[in-house]
Design an enzyme around this catalytic site. Structure first.
Site, short mmCIF file in Angstrom:
data_model
loop_
_atom_site.label_atom_id
_atom_site.label_comp_id
_atom_site.label_asym_id
_atom_site.label_seq_id
_atom_site.Cartn_x
_atom_site.Cartn_y
_atom_site.Cartn_z
CB VAL A 1 -0.97 0.00 1.20
CG1 VAL A 1 -1.79 1.28 1.23
CG2 VAL A 1 -1.89 -1.21 1.14
CG ASP A 2 3.59 2.87 3.23
OD1 ASP A 2 2.90 3.90 3.21
OD2 ASP A 2 4.02 2.37 4.27
CG MET A 3 6.43 -0.14 -1.59
SD MET A 3 7.29 -1.68 -1.94
CE MET A 3 8.30 -1.18 -3.33
#
Length: 412
Positions: free
Chosen positions: A174-176
């Site tokens: 999700v962050d990436m």
């Protein structure tokens, strides 16, 4: 604003102020830097917390985690909680094209840099804000790490074996992807600015990203109302599409159409299965996958994983031996694609976006906190005496050693 190194990429001349930390924001700005943007990372006195996320560590002040998303950037360390630090920030913003930040909602406003003020004082500025849930709505301003949002969004619920617990995806997906969406949003805003001369807000949240990643489960649920279930490495709407035990390890095989399915059966020497009405079409195979899988598994178990994958690929059937990370990073094709950088002691992954005329480059390794503080402040017009005052007052910080950046590797 001084440059960190010579740049000729597609974003050469673009000036980016990186106030972000951890992953999504730093990945976004690294992508911009890889393609030629001049990126200045502003770290607080305590540093980006991912510097301590280890082991392993590259040095006393840098974890491998931090090094993976902070190359090609200059680094200045400032205490933005102070009036003097905020004045430096205002100076940095004067010539910046892009601001990337992921502060807790309201932090910039508290420091005197509200959205309204940024639009008024820096009308050309593209502001990219990355948050967990956004700044308004029922969850507005709530903190959100990657795994928290995986749980909240339902993403974790569809990851794992059918008879096992819900699992976090093994990378901070999700962050990436939020970082990649932010990168894309900035490019969209830059394109629009060519017409209007005006910047705008690029608003990216982890929750929006996570919901966008639910395909094909989200459209399936919206179509029939059923709650998607975990299927392990298998696919909910394609069969066979799963991991199997081979003679010497595991192999993944994905037969996405009837032709590929017949080629798979031919190689396994069980072609008659294709004529079984239970397996005639993909829909049939998905409905009867519990009967199909053991028939395939018995035959696959007799083959070495790499040889079977090569034979299947030669017949147009997608397949791969299941690699661990070490195997993947020394794979001949990965190396051929220059997706591993190994030069002058700096080892990292390469640049995934390949451009033919203006290729991205890995120019400098991640810098120590404050490595470029003096140089950047000098470029802003601060005198040596003024810089010394900022440093002596603990408003600006410098690295213990701040060697000049050097070119270490080049991507195609």
């Amino acid at each position: 604003m001084p440059t960190s190194s010579a740049s000729s990429g597609s974003l050469a001349g673009l000036r980016v102020l990186d106030l972000s930390r951890v992953l999504a924001g730093p990945l976004c700005t690294q992508l911009l830097a890889d393609h030629g943007a001049e990126v200045i990372k502003v770290e607080p006195p305590s540093g980006d917390e991912t510097r301590t996320w280890g082991p392993p560590f590259i040095s006393d002040s840098m974890s491998a985690y931090f090094s993976g998303v902070n190359r090609n950037k200059s680094n200045i360390s400032l205490d933005l909680r102070t009036d003097e630090g905020q004045r430096v920030l205002a100076d940095l913003l004067t010539d910046a094209d892009v601001l990337v930040e992921n502060f807790k909602a309201g932090t910039l406003t508290k420091w005197g840099f509200s959205d309204e003020l940024l639009r008024e004082r820096y009308p050309h500025l593209i502001q990219c804000r990355i948050t967990g849930f956004g700044i308004d709505g029922p969850m507005g301003a709530m903190p959100g790490y990657d795994a928290v949002v995986q749980a909240y969004s339902g993403l974790m619920s569809i990851n794992g074996e059918a008879d096992g617990p819900a699992l976090r995806v093994g990378v901070p997906i999700v962050d990436m992807v939020t970082g990649i969406y932010a990168f894309s949003g900035i490019l969209l805003a830059l394109n629009e600015r060519h017409r209007t001369g005006l910047g705008q807000l690029v608003d990216c949240t982890l929750i929006d990203t996570a919901i966008s990643l639910l395909h094909p489960h989200s459209p399936a649920h919206l179509a029939d109302g059923r709650i998607p279930q975990r299927t392990g490495s298998a696919h909910p709407t394609i069969a066979p599409y799963d991991t199997f035990d081979a003679a010497d390890g595991k192999i993944f095989i994905g037969a996405g159409n009837d032709r590929q399915f017949r080629h798979l059966l031919g190689l396994l020497e069980i072609p008659a299965i294709a004529d079984d009405p239970r397996f005639a079409t993909n829909a049939d195979r998905v409905s009867n996958v519990t009967e199909l899988r053991p028939l395939l598994a018995e035959k696959i178990r007799a083959h070495p994983r790499r040889e079977l994958a090569e034979d299947l690929l030669a017949r147009g059937v997608p397949a791969s031996a299941l690699h661990d990370v070490a195997e993947a990073l020394r794979d001949p094709h990965v190396l051929h694609r220059q997706m591993v950088v190994d030069a002058d002691g700096y080892r990292t992954t390469g640049i995934p976006i390949k451009l033919s005329r203006t290729p991205g480059k890995v120019r400098i390794p991640p810098r120590d906190r404050g490595a470029d503080t003096r140089r950047i402040l000098t470029g802003l017009g601060y005198s040596p005496a003024q810089i010394d005052v900022l440093i002596d007052s603990d408003i600006a910080h410098v690295a213990a050693t701040a060697p000049a950046g050097q070119t270490v590797a080049t991507s195609p």
